[in-house]
Design an enzyme around this catalytic site. Structure first.
Site, PDB file in Angstrom:
ATOM      1  N   ASP A  21      13.982 -12.303  -0.433  1.00 44.88           N
ATOM      2  CA  ASP A  21      13.493 -12.525   0.924  1.00 44.88           C
ATOM      3  C   ASP A  21      14.424 -11.812   1.897  1.00 44.88           C
ATOM      4  OD1 ASP A  21      12.619 -13.444   3.353  1.00 44.88           O
ATOM      5  OD2 ASP A  21      12.555 -15.559   2.778  1.00 44.88           O
TER       6      ASP A  21
ATOM      7  N   ALA B 114       9.092  -2.496   3.853  1.00 45.84           N
ATOM      8  CA  ALA B 114       8.639  -3.890   3.971  1.00 45.84           C
ATOM      9  C   ALA B 114       8.479  -4.267   5.436  1.00 45.84           C
ATOM     10  CB  ALA B 114       9.643  -4.822   3.291  1.00 45.84           C
ATOM     11  N   ALA B 115       7.305  -4.766   5.780  1.00 47.00           N
ATOM     12  CA  ALA B 115       7.018  -5.144   7.171  1.00 47.00           C
ATOM     13  C   ALA B 115       5.700  -5.893   7.199  1.00 47.00           C
ATOM     14  CB  ALA B 115       6.907  -3.900   8.054  1.00 47.00           C
TER      15      ALA B 115
ATOM     16  N   TYR C  42       3.405  -6.517  17.409  1.00 43.97           N
ATOM     17  CA  TYR C  42       3.819  -5.681  16.273  1.00 43.97           C
ATOM     18  C   TYR C  42       4.612  -4.475  16.766  1.00 43.97           C
ATOM     19  CZ  TYR C  42       3.383  -2.012  12.742  1.00 43.97           C
ATOM     20  OH  TYR C  42       3.645  -0.978  11.874  1.00 43.97           O
TER      21      TYR C  42
ATOM     22  N   LYS D 175       8.625  -3.376  16.240  1.00 42.19           N
ATOM     23  CA  LYS D 175       9.043  -2.106  15.644  1.00 42.19           C
ATOM     24  C   LYS D 175       9.995  -1.341  16.576  1.00 42.19           C
ATOM     25  CE  LYS D 175       7.178  -1.516  11.526  1.00 42.19           C
ATOM     26  NZ  LYS D 175       8.031  -1.312  10.339  1.00 42.19           N
TER      27      LYS D 175
ATOM     28  N   ASN E 256      -1.600   6.908  12.438  1.00 42.04           N
ATOM     29  CA  ASN E 256      -2.541   6.309  11.484  1.00 42.04           C
ATOM     30  C   ASN E 256      -2.544   7.082  10.177  1.00 42.04           C
ATOM     31  OD1 ASN E 256      -3.496   5.871  14.336  1.00 42.04           O
ATOM     32  ND2 ASN E 256      -4.898   4.494  13.302  1.00 42.04           N
TER      33      ASN E 256
ATOM     34  N   PHE F 236       0.824  -1.211   0.000  1.00 41.69           N
ATOM     35  CA  PHE F 236       0.000   0.000   0.000  1.00 41.69           C
ATOM     36  C   PHE F 236       0.862   1.266   0.000  1.00 41.69           C
ATOM     37  CE2 PHE F 236      -2.099   3.101   3.048  1.00 41.69           C
ATOM     38  CZ  PHE F 236      -2.877   3.720   2.086  1.00 41.69           C
TER      39      PHE F 236
END
Length: 298
Positions: A49, A72-73, A139, A143, A166, A16
């Protein structure tokens, strides 16, 4: 060196945020190369990867990036496999940094996307970068661990860490709250199940977020950890009312107790003072504009 001569490697380029990030960098004249775990027909895209340092090293040796933007996460908090958070978000990032540090040519900027989730649910009100982190899920822990690990590389690599609050936009999956609400209205459904409606959150537009990332790189904000946020809060109740007004469709809200989080903080708002001091004037569109864009794009 002009932007056109600079190569930007974006990890998670097909996700996204990655797609908007690629568009932002291309529009500023950079040559964009993407990297992800899935196959893609996109131009200048490599499949690798992050858990394989050999695969990452092979790509980096070929691309020789001037700038790296690491998006990437595993980002969905409700993801079922807790181990995957640590493998991808922590170990994958470490592999990337180790491979970058081993290159003959050191990149001129490495931006790592963390998350405002690291602040957790204990601090109410306006959160600045000096607010003590208190991650409340796997999560967020992954991080925050990534941030601490990355600091070990700051003497070898020009690292910038961002903590976005957000944000949303066209293309975000319905796992996330605002796309879920917009999709219900677009389908003109009669009811929607939500959690606590009286929580206020800070929302930005994805297009503004990627603009902030590019400008932080160009401002050479190395060594900084930076909130990316609007500084404005909206409650879920207000958001639903806003979309009702725009769409002319009424929806019946059912509060599902399973969606109500125990001890949820009422208001989480970001302090963007550091961001503004580093890149100057920056703002995200009013949330109503972003929601209108999402509603019309469905």
């Amino acid at each position: 060196m002009t932007n056109a001569a600079k190569t930007v490697l974006i990890t998670g380029s097909e996700g996204f945020t990655g797609k908007y990030m690629a568009a932002e960098m291309r529009s500023a004249g950079y040559h964009v190369v993407g990297l992800g775990t899935k196959s893609s027909t996109a131009v200048d895209y490599y499949q690798a990867d992050l858990l394989s340092i050999a695969e990452i090293t092979a790509v980096l040796n070929q691309v020789q990036p001037d700038i790296v933007i690491h998006l990437a996460a595993i980002a969905f908090v409700g993801h079922g496999d807790a181990n995957a958070f640590y493998q991808v978000n922590l170990q994958g990032t470490r592999n990337l940094l180790a491979a970058l540090a081993a290159l003959d040519k050191t990149p001129e900027a490495v931006l790592l996307a963390s998350s405002a989730n690291v602040y957790g649910n204990t601090s109410e009100g306006v959160l600045s970068e000096s607010t003590l982190p208190a991650p409340a899920n796997e999560y967020a822990v992954s991080k925050l661990a990534m941030e601490y690990m990355a600091r070990l590389w700051q003497d070898r690599l020009p690292i910038i860490i961002t903590r976005p609050f957000n944000y949303t936009g066209v293309g975000q999956t319905e796992n996330f709250l605002l796309p879920k609400i917009v999709a219900h209205f677009h389908r003109q459904e009669s009811k929607i199940e939500l959690g606590n409606l009286d929580v206020w959150r800070d929302f930005s537009d994805v297009r503004s977020v990627v603009n902030a990332y590019r400008r932080l790189i160009e401002a050479k904000a190395f060594g900084h950890t930076v909130n990316v946020c609007s500084g404005n809060v909206y409650s879920l109740r207000e958001i639903v009312a806003m979309i009702e007004e725009m769409s002319g469709h009424h929806i019946d809200i059912r509060v599902n107790p399973a969606f109500v989080r125990a001890g949820e903080v009422k208001t989480l708002c970001g302090d963007a003072s550091l961001l503004h001091s580093l890149i100057g004037n920056w703002q995200t569109p009013p949330l109503k504009e972003t929601l209108c864009w999402m509603l019309e794009a469905k």
